[in-house]
Enzyme design. Structure first.
Site, PDB file in Angstrom:
ATOM      1  N   ASP A 111      53.814  32.009  40.081  1.00  0.00           N
ATOM      2  CA  ASP A 111      52.627  32.556  40.768  1.00  0.00           C
ATOM      3  C   ASP A 111      51.761  31.384  41.231  1.00  0.00           C
ATOM      4  OD1 ASP A 111      50.257  33.627  41.620  1.00  0.00           O
ATOM      5  OD2 ASP A 111      50.116  35.115  40.017  1.00  0.00           O
TER       6      ASP A 111
ATOM      7  N   GLY B 116      46.184  36.483  35.248  1.00  0.00           N
ATOM      8  CA  GLY B 116      46.158  37.668  34.388  1.00  0.00           C
ATOM      9  C   GLY B 116      47.451  37.769  33.584  1.00  0.00           C
TER      10      GLY B 116
HETATM   11  C1  LIG Z   1      52.116  42.532  40.158  1.00  0.00           C
HETATM   12  C2  LIG Z   1      51.146  42.427  41.342  1.00  0.00           C
HETATM   13  C3  LIG Z   1      49.919  41.674  41.007  1.00  0.00           C
HETATM   14  C4  LIG Z   1      49.115  41.315  42.242  1.00  0.00           C
HETATM   15  C5  LIG Z   1      47.809  40.664  41.840  1.00  0.00           C
HETATM   16  C6  LIG Z   1      47.744  39.257  42.383  1.00  0.00           C
HETATM   17  C7  LIG Z   1      46.382  38.646  42.132  1.00  0.00           C
HETATM   18  C8  LIG Z   1      46.443  37.701  40.924  1.00  0.00           C
HETATM   19  O1  LIG Z   1      47.076  36.464  41.228  1.00  0.00           O
HETATM   20  C9  LIG Z   1      45.022  37.404  40.543  1.00  0.00           C
HETATM   21  C10 LIG Z   1      44.843  37.735  39.101  1.00  0.00           C
HETATM   22  O2  LIG Z   1      45.648  37.499  38.258  1.00  0.00           O
HETATM   23  S1  LIG Z   1      43.398  38.460  38.731  1.00  0.00           S
HETATM   24  C11 LIG Z   1      43.250  38.238  36.980  1.00  0.00           C
HETATM   25  C12 LIG Z   1      43.555  39.465  36.192  1.00  0.00           C
HETATM   26  N1  LIG Z   1      42.768  40.631  36.572  1.00  0.00           N
HETATM   27  C13 LIG Z   1      41.426  40.732  36.293  1.00  0.00           C
HETATM   28  O3  LIG Z   1      40.787  39.833  35.767  1.00  0.00           O
HETATM   29  C14 LIG Z   1      40.754  42.059  36.641  1.00  0.00           C
HETATM   30  C15 LIG Z   1      39.680  42.347  35.658  1.00  0.00           C
HETATM   31  N2  LIG Z   1      39.156  43.715  35.845  1.00  0.00           N
HETATM   32  C16 LIG Z   1      38.118  43.960  36.652  1.00  0.00           C
HETATM   33  O4  LIG Z   1      37.587  43.053  37.285  1.00  0.00           O
HETATM   34  C17 LIG Z   1      37.646  45.397  36.748  1.00  0.00           C
HETATM   35  O5  LIG Z   1      38.137  46.119  35.654  1.00  0.00           O
HETATM   36  C18 LIG Z   1      38.070  46.128  38.065  1.00  0.00           C
HETATM   37  C19 LIG Z   1      37.428  45.435  39.269  1.00  0.00           C
HETATM   38  C20 LIG Z   1      39.597  46.138  38.187  1.00  0.00           C
HETATM   39  C21 LIG Z   1      37.586  47.579  38.000  1.00  0.00           C
HETATM   40  O6  LIG Z   1      36.245  47.582  37.611  1.00  0.00           O
HETATM   41  P1  LIG Z   1      35.192  48.614  38.226  1.00  0.00           P
HETATM   42  O7  LIG Z   1      35.138  48.459  39.708  1.00  0.00           O
HETATM   43  O8  LIG Z   1      33.935  48.478  37.446  1.00  0.00           O
HETATM   44  O9  LIG Z   1      35.908  50.000  37.948  1.00  0.00           O
HETATM   45  P2  LIG Z   1      35.398  51.226  37.080  1.00  0.00           P
HETATM   46  O10 LIG Z   1      34.115  51.743  37.654  1.00  0.00           O
HETATM   47  O11 LIG Z   1      35.432  50.864  35.628  1.00  0.00           O
HETATM   48  O12 LIG Z   1      36.549  52.297  37.356  1.00  0.00           O
HETATM   49  C22 LIG Z   1      36.799  52.808  38.659  1.00  0.00           C
HETATM   50  C23 LIG Z   1      38.128  53.521  38.648  1.00  0.00           C
HETATM   51  O13 LIG Z   1      39.180  52.545  38.554  1.00  0.00           O
HETATM   52  C24 LIG Z   1      39.920  52.719  37.327  1.00  0.00           C
HETATM   53  N3  LIG Z   1      40.092  51.377  36.733  1.00  0.00           N
HETATM   54  C25 LIG Z   1      39.157  50.636  36.122  1.00  0.00           C
HETATM   55  N4  LIG Z   1      39.671  49.470  35.733  1.00  0.00           N
HETATM   56  C26 LIG Z   1      40.968  49.473  36.105  1.00  0.00           C
HETATM   57  C27 LIG Z   1      42.010  48.550  35.965  1.00  0.00           C
HETATM   58  N5  LIG Z   1      41.861  47.364  35.332  1.00  0.00           N
HETATM   59  N6  LIG Z   1      43.233  48.884  36.468  1.00  0.00           N
HETATM   60  C28 LIG Z   1      43.429  50.075  37.076  1.00  0.00           C
HETATM   61  N7  LIG Z   1      42.467  51.017  37.242  1.00  0.00           N
HETATM   62  C29 LIG Z   1      41.243  50.701  36.754  1.00  0.00           C
HETATM   63  C30 LIG Z   1      39.050  53.599  36.428  1.00  0.00           C
HETATM   64  O14 LIG Z   1      39.838  54.381  35.549  1.00  0.00           O
HETATM   65  C31 LIG Z   1      38.314  54.418  37.437  1.00  0.00           C
HETATM   66  O15 LIG Z   1      39.122  55.503  37.873  1.00  0.00           O
HETATM   67  P3  LIG Z   1      38.672  57.010  37.489  1.00  0.00           P
HETATM   68  O16 LIG Z   1      37.341  57.154  38.200  1.00  0.00           O
HETATM   69  O17 LIG Z   1      39.745  57.867  38.041  1.00  0.00           O
HETATM   70  O18 LIG Z   1      38.573  57.019  35.998  1.00  0.00           O
END
Ligand SMILES: CCCCCCC[C@@H](O)CC(=O)SCCNC(=O)CCNC(=O)[C@H](O)C(C)(C)COP(=O)(O)OP(=O)(O)OC[C@H]1O[C@@H](n2cnc3c(N)ncnc32)[C@H](O)[C@@H]1OP(=O)(O)O
Length: 293
Positions: free
Chosen positions: A195, A218
């Site tokens: 990655d 991540g």
């Molecule tokens: C394999 C392919 C990979 C491709 C990726 C490539 C990019 C990578 O190189 C870069 C990375 O590695 S990024 C590092 C790892 N990821 C992170 O750090 C993300 C951290 N999480 C966040 O920021 C927030 O949880 C966030 C922003 C994810 C959500 O937070 P909020 O906007 O506050 O959401 P919230 O109000 O709590 O919920 C809204 C609806 O979304 C659902 N949800 C929440 N967190 C989720 C999550 N982590 N994954 C999936 N769904 C999620 C909630 O359930 C909610 O839905 P509903 O209203 O239906 O309940």
């Protein structure tokens, strides 16, 4: 930015074949901070040393999630994805057979569904793939992920139906915990496992994405959690891990300490989460593990 649902849902996914060596398995383990003492702890030596006494090199099961991945197609302007705003939302893994330490594997992604969480939140794309041993035809693992596309919500799709996050006990302390240190250079090593997103190594790119310094992948945090789970629940035997699912809650900065907390929730079943000790912040949440005895 809206999203062309049909176009993204049906984006052609190539069959990817990858040959990998014991050297790749060792590099992957080093990128997760195995062997951080001299000599490496006896239970970690099997991941980093092909000559380990009385055994052979073992590949960590989470490595299945980084092999035979397609090119990062979401960056293609034709897809209409605001790719700089995407975050890895969740990871799912079911192991069907032990991960070979070297070999040739094949895999093809399926886009299962895209959910619309609203213009102010984003879209959630769920993808799945099987990792198959290309020589024997053995199914090694089924790997899933959700991709949180912060810039593509409000396209008019359905909101409900995504996998529900696993519930952790709120009324009792964890049954076991383990702290694993990460190192400042860990993301720079981990990226060599495939990655190459500059977000994880280039300070300017990290600043532009809103972070003070590059963040750990991540999937590296996930791999560290996997190491901790194998230590805590599988008596250091990687082949006993069956399922490892979780939600990414916050990024980790390389150098921080990751504390894994587990709760027994039935025979061969546990919940877990991970915190960064220095900031007392949950980074992986709603974790679900299945393991064999
Ligand atoms: C394999 C392919 C990979 C491709 C990726 C490539 C990019 C990578 O190189 C870069 C990375 O590695 S990024 C590092 C790892 N990821 C992170 O750090 C993300 C951290 N999480 C966040 O920021 C927030 O949880 C966030 C922003 C994810 C959500 O937070 P909020 O906007 O506050 O959401 P919230 O109000 O709590 O919920 C809204 C609806 O979304 C659902 N949800 C929440 N967190 C989720 C999550 N982590 N994954 C999936 N769904 C999620 C909630 O359930 C909610 O839905 P509903 O209203 O239906 O309940």
């Amino acid at each position: 930015m809206g999203l062309d649902y049909d176009k993204v849902k049906n984006w052609p996914q190539p069959l990817v074949t990858q040959e990998y060596s014991e050297r790749d398995s060792i590099l992957y383990a080093l990128g997760l901070g195995a062997a951080m003492s001299n000599p490496p702890a006896a239970e970690d030596l099997r991941y980093v040393y092909e000559g380990v006494a009385g055994g052979e090199l073992v590949a960590l099961p989470t490595m299945s999630a980084v092999l035979a991945l397609p090119h990062f197609w979401m960056q293609d302007p034709e897809a209409g994805i605001d790719w700089q705003k995407i975050l890895h939302g969740e990871q799912f893994l079911r192991m069907h057979a032990p991960m070979p330490a070297s070999g040739r594997v094949r895999s093809q992604c399926r886009i299962e569904e895209i959910y619309d969480k609203g213009a102010d939140k984003g879209a959630v794309l769920i993808q799945t793939r099987d990792l198959i041993d290309d020589v024997t035809g053995t199914l090694i693992a089924t790997i899933g992920a959700s991709v949180f596309m912060r810039g593509n919500g409000g396209f008019g799709g359905k909101s409900e139906g995504a996998p529900k996050p696993h519930t952790l006990p709120a009324d009792r302390a964890p049954d076991a915990t383990l702290d694993l240190q990460t190192r400042p250079e860990m993301a720079a090593i981990y990226r060599l496992s495939g990655d190459y997103n500059p977000l994880h190594v280039d300070g300017v790119v990290a600043n532009n994405a809103g972070f003070p310094v590059p963040i750990l992948h991540g999937m590296a945090t996930y791999g560290v959690a996997g190491r901790a789970i194998i230590k805590l629940l599988c008596a250091h035997d990687a082949s006993r891990l069956r399922v490892l699912n979780c939600r990414f809650a916050n990024p980790v900065f390389p150098g921080e300490t990751i504390r894994t907390e587990v709760w027994h929730q039935g025979e061969g079943i546990a919940g877990f989460r991970c915190k960064v000790v220095e900031r007392d912040l949950i980074v992986l949440n709603n974790g679900y593990v299945e393991f064999s005895s």
